[in-house]
Scaffold this motif. Structure first.
Motif, PDB file in Angstrom:
ATOM      1  N   UNK A   1       0.838  -1.195   0.000  1.00 23.27           N
ATOM      2  CA  UNK A   1       0.000   0.000   0.000  1.00 23.27           C
ATOM      3  C   UNK A   1       0.878   1.252   0.000  1.00 23.27           C
ATOM      4  N   UNK A   2       0.661   2.109  -0.990  1.00 21.88           N
ATOM      5  CA  UNK A   2       1.430   3.346  -1.068  1.00 21.88           C
ATOM      6  C   UNK A   2       0.618   4.491  -0.449  1.00 21.88           C
ATOM      7  N   UNK A   3       1.285   5.260   0.393  1.00 20.23           N
ATOM      8  CA  UNK A   3       0.622   6.380   1.060  1.00 20.23           C
ATOM      9  C   UNK A   3       1.405   7.653   0.768  1.00 20.23           C
ATOM     10  N   UNK A   4       0.749   8.613   0.193  1.00 19.48           N
ATOM     11  CA  UNK A   4       1.360   9.932  -0.009  1.00 19.48           C
ATOM     12  C   UNK A   4       1.343  10.669   1.329  1.00 19.48           C
ATOM     13  N   UNK A   5       2.443  11.298   1.654  1.00 25.72           N
ATOM     14  CA  UNK A   5       2.566  11.975   2.946  1.00 25.72           C
ATOM     15  C   UNK A   5       2.169  13.445   2.809  1.00 25.72           C
ATOM     16  N   UNK A   6       1.325  13.875   3.702  1.00 27.43           N
ATOM     17  CA  UNK A   6       0.851  15.253   3.687  1.00 27.43           C
ATOM     18  C   UNK A   6       1.988  16.242   3.921  1.00 27.43           C
ATOM     19  N   UNK A   7       1.881  17.382   3.298  1.00 27.48           N
ATOM     20  CA  UNK A   7       2.825  18.463   3.522  1.00 27.48           C
ATOM     21  C   UNK A   7       2.486  19.160   4.842  1.00 27.48           C
ATOM     22  N   UNK A   8       3.511  19.568   5.571  1.00 30.83           N
ATOM     23  CA  UNK A   8       3.277  20.276   6.825  1.00 30.83           C
ATOM     24  C   UNK A   8       2.430  21.518   6.578  1.00 30.83           C
ATOM     25  N   UNK A   9       1.586  21.824   7.546  1.00 34.21           N
ATOM     26  CA  UNK A   9       0.717  22.985   7.428  1.00 34.21           C
ATOM     27  C   UNK A   9      -0.727  22.636   7.134  1.00 34.21           C
ATOM     28  N   UNK A  10      -1.014  21.349   6.873  1.00 30.11           N
ATOM     29  CA  UNK A  10      -2.375  20.949   6.523  1.00 30.11           C
ATOM     30  C   UNK A  10      -3.367  21.233   7.645  1.00 30.11           C
ATOM     31  N   UNK A  11      -2.918  21.125   8.896  1.00 30.18           N
ATOM     32  CA  UNK A  11      -3.850  21.332  10.017  1.00 30.18           C
ATOM     33  C   UNK A  11      -4.305  22.786  10.126  1.00 30.18           C
ATOM     34  N   UNK A  12      -3.530  23.697   9.554  1.00 26.73           N
ATOM     35  CA  UNK A  12      -3.882  25.118   9.626  1.00 26.73           C
ATOM     36  C   UNK A  12      -4.609  25.608   8.378  1.00 26.73           C
ATOM     37  N   UNK A  13      -4.766  24.742   7.409  1.00 23.74           N
ATOM     38  CA  UNK A  13      -5.433  25.127   6.164  1.00 23.74           C
ATOM     39  C   UNK A  13      -6.952  25.163   6.395  1.00 23.74           C
ATOM     40  N   UNK A  14      -7.615  26.320   6.213  1.00 22.67           N
ATOM     41  CA  UNK A  14      -9.042  26.437   6.502  1.00 22.67           C
ATOM     42  C   UNK A  14      -9.928  25.588   5.588  1.00 22.67           C
ATOM     43  N   UNK A  15      -9.401  25.158   4.435  1.00 19.76           N
ATOM     44  CA  UNK A  15     -10.196  24.367   3.492  1.00 19.76           C
ATOM     45  C   UNK A  15     -10.039  22.866   3.710  1.00 19.76           C
ATOM     46  N   UNK A  16      -9.105  22.468   4.541  1.00 16.35           N
ATOM     47  CA  UNK A  16      -8.748  21.054   4.672  1.00 16.35           C
ATOM     48  C   UNK A  16      -9.927  20.219   5.174  1.00 16.35           C
ATOM     49  N   UNK A  17     -10.605  20.704   6.188  1.00 14.31           N
ATOM     50  CA  UNK A  17     -11.731  19.959   6.769  1.00 14.31           C
ATOM     51  C   UNK A  17     -12.838  19.743   5.740  1.00 14.31           C
ATOM     52  N   UNK A  18     -13.236  20.799   5.044  1.00  8.64           N
ATOM     53  CA  UNK A  18     -14.310  20.662   4.058  1.00  8.64           C
ATOM     54  C   UNK A  18     -13.886  19.762   2.904  1.00  8.64           C
ATOM     55  N   UNK A  19     -12.639  19.861   2.510  1.00  3.61           N
ATOM     56  CA  UNK A  19     -12.148  18.987   1.439  1.00  3.61           C
ATOM     57  C   UNK A  19     -12.152  17.520   1.875  1.00  3.61           C
ATOM     58  N   UNK A  20     -11.905  17.285   3.155  1.00  5.21           N
ATOM     59  CA  UNK A  20     -12.004  15.916   3.677  1.00  5.21           C
ATOM     60  C   UNK A  20     -13.434  15.420   3.567  1.00  5.21           C
ATOM     61  N   UNK A  21     -14.384  16.229   4.014  1.00  2.00           N
ATOM     62  CA  UNK A  21     -15.785  15.830   3.946  1.00  2.00           C
ATOM     63  C   UNK A  21     -16.222  15.592   2.508  1.00  2.00           C
ATOM     64  N   UNK A  22     -15.729  16.419   1.593  1.00  2.61           N
ATOM     65  CA  UNK A  22     -16.122  16.313   0.187  1.00  2.61           C
ATOM     66  C   UNK A  22     -15.288  15.292  -0.595  1.00  2.61           C
ATOM     67  N   UNK A  23     -14.352  14.643   0.101  1.00  2.00           N
ATOM     68  CA  UNK A  23     -13.489  13.624  -0.529  1.00  2.00           C
ATOM     69  C   UNK A  23     -12.671  14.196  -1.689  1.00  2.00           C
ATOM     70  N   UNK A  24     -12.092  15.376  -1.451  1.00  2.00           N
ATOM     71  CA  UNK A  24     -11.322  16.053  -2.499  1.00  2.00           C
ATOM     72  C   UNK A  24      -9.822  16.131  -2.209  1.00  2.00           C
ATOM     73  N   UNK A  25      -9.408  15.699  -1.037  1.00  2.00           N
ATOM     74  CA  UNK A  25      -8.013  15.910  -0.656  1.00  2.00           C
ATOM     75  C   UNK A  25      -7.051  15.202  -1.602  1.00  2.00           C
TER      76      UNK A  25
END
Length: 253
Positions: A1-25
């Motif tokens: 299983x290959x996993x792309x690693x998130x770039x630092x700063x994702x927790x502070x991105x205001x769009x990250x949560x909504x993109x997770x809900x919308x399955x867009x990340x």
């Protein structure tokens, strides 16, 4: 299983949560570093355990400890103790599981932050599980005995949490010795009790945490993490005696 690693700063991105809900990340390259990780298997386990029922909590923690031990500890330690790895795994590979198992994620970004991208420290249930599985599997070879020690951890979570919170205590030998001492003395219930009659302490101070506070206060004058179990046991009972009667316990030391 290959996993792309998130770039630092994702927790502070205001769009990250909504993109997770919308399955867009996964479709947005700006969220990712150039790093990828390959792991053989990464099954689900209870990533978040906030159950008040003791029986439920025990079942979930045991599942978490055993799954981590079997499937995750074979990776490099730097990986299974890496926050970005775990958050990347949850976001990319466990989204459907998370939303089904913890539907409160959909209710608020606060719940999302607390369950999915929580800081990887002593308050994080995955972190608790990784250290428990690592410490006990390193110290105990017998399968039945490992399960017994997992249960000792679960029965003494407050004490365990306090130990893994502080770097001075975050030693597998020290954690193992303290758990063994508590089990041998049969004092799990005693250590959970509130200290009474001490106006110098907070009203909800528990005996077990205060005993560990004494170890912390006296370090490095007293190098307790380096002590053999029997020597540590004597000191544990001495500190315990500052907060409760230990007459019956002294015969067991």
């Amino acid at each position: 299983m290959e996993i792309r690693i998130l770039e630092k700063g994702y927790k502070k991105n205001p769009e990250f949560y909504q993109d997770f809900l919308d399955n867009k990340i996964a479709d947005k390259d700006e969220y990712f570093s150039n790093e990828t990780v390959n792991i053989q298997s990464a099954p689900e386990f209870p990533f978040y355990i906030a159950k008040k029922n003791d029986a439920q909590r025990k079942v979930l923690f045991l599942e978490a400890f055993n799954t981590v031990e079997e499937y995750y500890l074979s990776s490099d330690r730097d990986l299974h103790l890496d926050e970005q790895f775990w958050h990347s795994l949850l976001i990319l590979k466990k989204r459907d599981f998370l939303l089904e198992e913890y539907p409160e994620i959909k209710e608020s970004i606060e719940n999302f932050n607390n369950i999915v991208v929580k800081d990887f420290d002593w308050e994080n249930y995955i972190y608790k599980s990784v250290l428990a599985a690592e410490y006990i599997s390193d110290m105990v070879t017998d399968e039945t005995e490992r399960q017994r020690y997992y249960e000792i951890i679960i029965d003494n979570l407050d004490l365990y949490n306090y130990m893994i919170k502080y770097e001075v205590f975050r030693s597998k030998q020290f954690v193992f010795n303290i758990l063994t001492i508590v089990d041998e003395l049969g004092i799990s219930s005693l250590l959970k009790k509130k200290i009474i009659g001490r106006s110098d302490l907070a009203t909800d101070t528990r005996i077990g945490r205060q005993v560990l506070f004494e170890f912390n206060k006296n370090y490095p004058v007293v190098m307790s993490p380096m002590m053999e179990k029997d020597e540590l046991k004597e000191l544990f009972v001495e500190y315990l005696g500052y907060y409760t009667s230990v007459e019956q316990l002294e015969a067991l030391v």
